[in-house]
Design a protein around this motif. Structure first.
Motif, PDB file in Angstrom:
ATOM      1  N   ARG A  24       0.863  -1.248   0.064  1.00 30.66           N
ATOM      2  CA  ARG A  24       0.085  -0.054  -0.132  1.00 30.66           C
ATOM      3  C   ARG A  24       0.849   1.173  -0.011  1.00 30.66           C
ATOM      4  O   ARG A  24       0.635   2.364  -0.768  1.00 30.66           O
ATOM      5  N   TYR A  25       1.764   1.209   0.756  1.00 30.50           N
ATOM      6  CA  TYR A  25       2.765   2.579   0.770  1.00 30.50           C
ATOM      7  C   TYR A  25       4.006   2.413   0.153  1.00 30.50           C
ATOM      8  O   TYR A  25       4.661   3.653  -0.013  1.00 30.50           O
ATOM      9  N   GLY A  26       4.229   1.346  -0.910  1.00 31.32           N
ATOM     10  CA  GLY A  26       5.172   1.635  -1.607  1.00 31.32           C
ATOM     11  C   GLY A  26       6.641   1.229  -1.279  1.00 31.32           C
ATOM     12  O   GLY A  26       7.269   0.380  -1.858  1.00 31.32           O
ATOM     13  N   ASN A  27       6.979   1.259  -0.045  1.00 31.99           N
ATOM     14  CA  ASN A  27       8.309   0.941   0.547  1.00 31.99           C
ATOM     15  C   ASN A  27       8.045   1.063   1.989  1.00 31.99           C
ATOM     16  O   ASN A  27       7.246   1.709   2.626  1.00 31.99           O
ATOM     17  N   ALA A  28       9.065   0.701   2.672  1.00 29.65           N
ATOM     18  CA  ALA A  28       9.034   0.506   4.279  1.00 29.65           C
ATOM     19  C   ALA A  28       9.267   2.188   4.951  1.00 29.65           C
ATOM     20  O   ALA A  28       8.704   2.427   5.795  1.00 29.65           O
TER      21      ALA A  28
END
Length: 94
Positions: A24-28
């Motif tokens: 959902r957020y693309g990356n950590a």
């Protein structure tokens, strides 16, 4: 990414890709910025997370932190040369 450093730190000390894309957020880094987890943001940046990585709902970590008014995270990201004029993401105008 629940903000639990005792879980994220041991993982990042191994050969884990802190810049892995997906979700959902693309990356950590964007996920930690969205959740306001400053200690996790700092850990990821220390381990080489790309401050301007694109993807996910907010498109980058700076937008995620800014939209939720996590000013300290915004400051930390700007110190690492986050691009203020980056475009994209569903919440760019918020």
């Amino acid at each position: 990414m629940a903000g639990l450093q005792h879980i994220t730190e041991p993982l990042s000390e191994r050969s884990v890709d802190v810049n892995a894309q997906g979700g959902r957020y693309g990356n950590a880094l964007q996920a930690a910025s969205f959740r306001g987890r400053e200690e996790v943001v700092l850990l990821l940046l220390e381990r080489g997370a790309h401050v301007n990585a694109q993807g996910g709902e907010y498109d980058n970590a700076l937008h995620a932190a800014k939209c939720h008014e996590y000013d300290e995270i915004v400051r930390r990201l700007l110190e690492k040369s986050a691009e203020v004029d980056a475009h994209g993401g569903d919440y760019l105008g918020s």
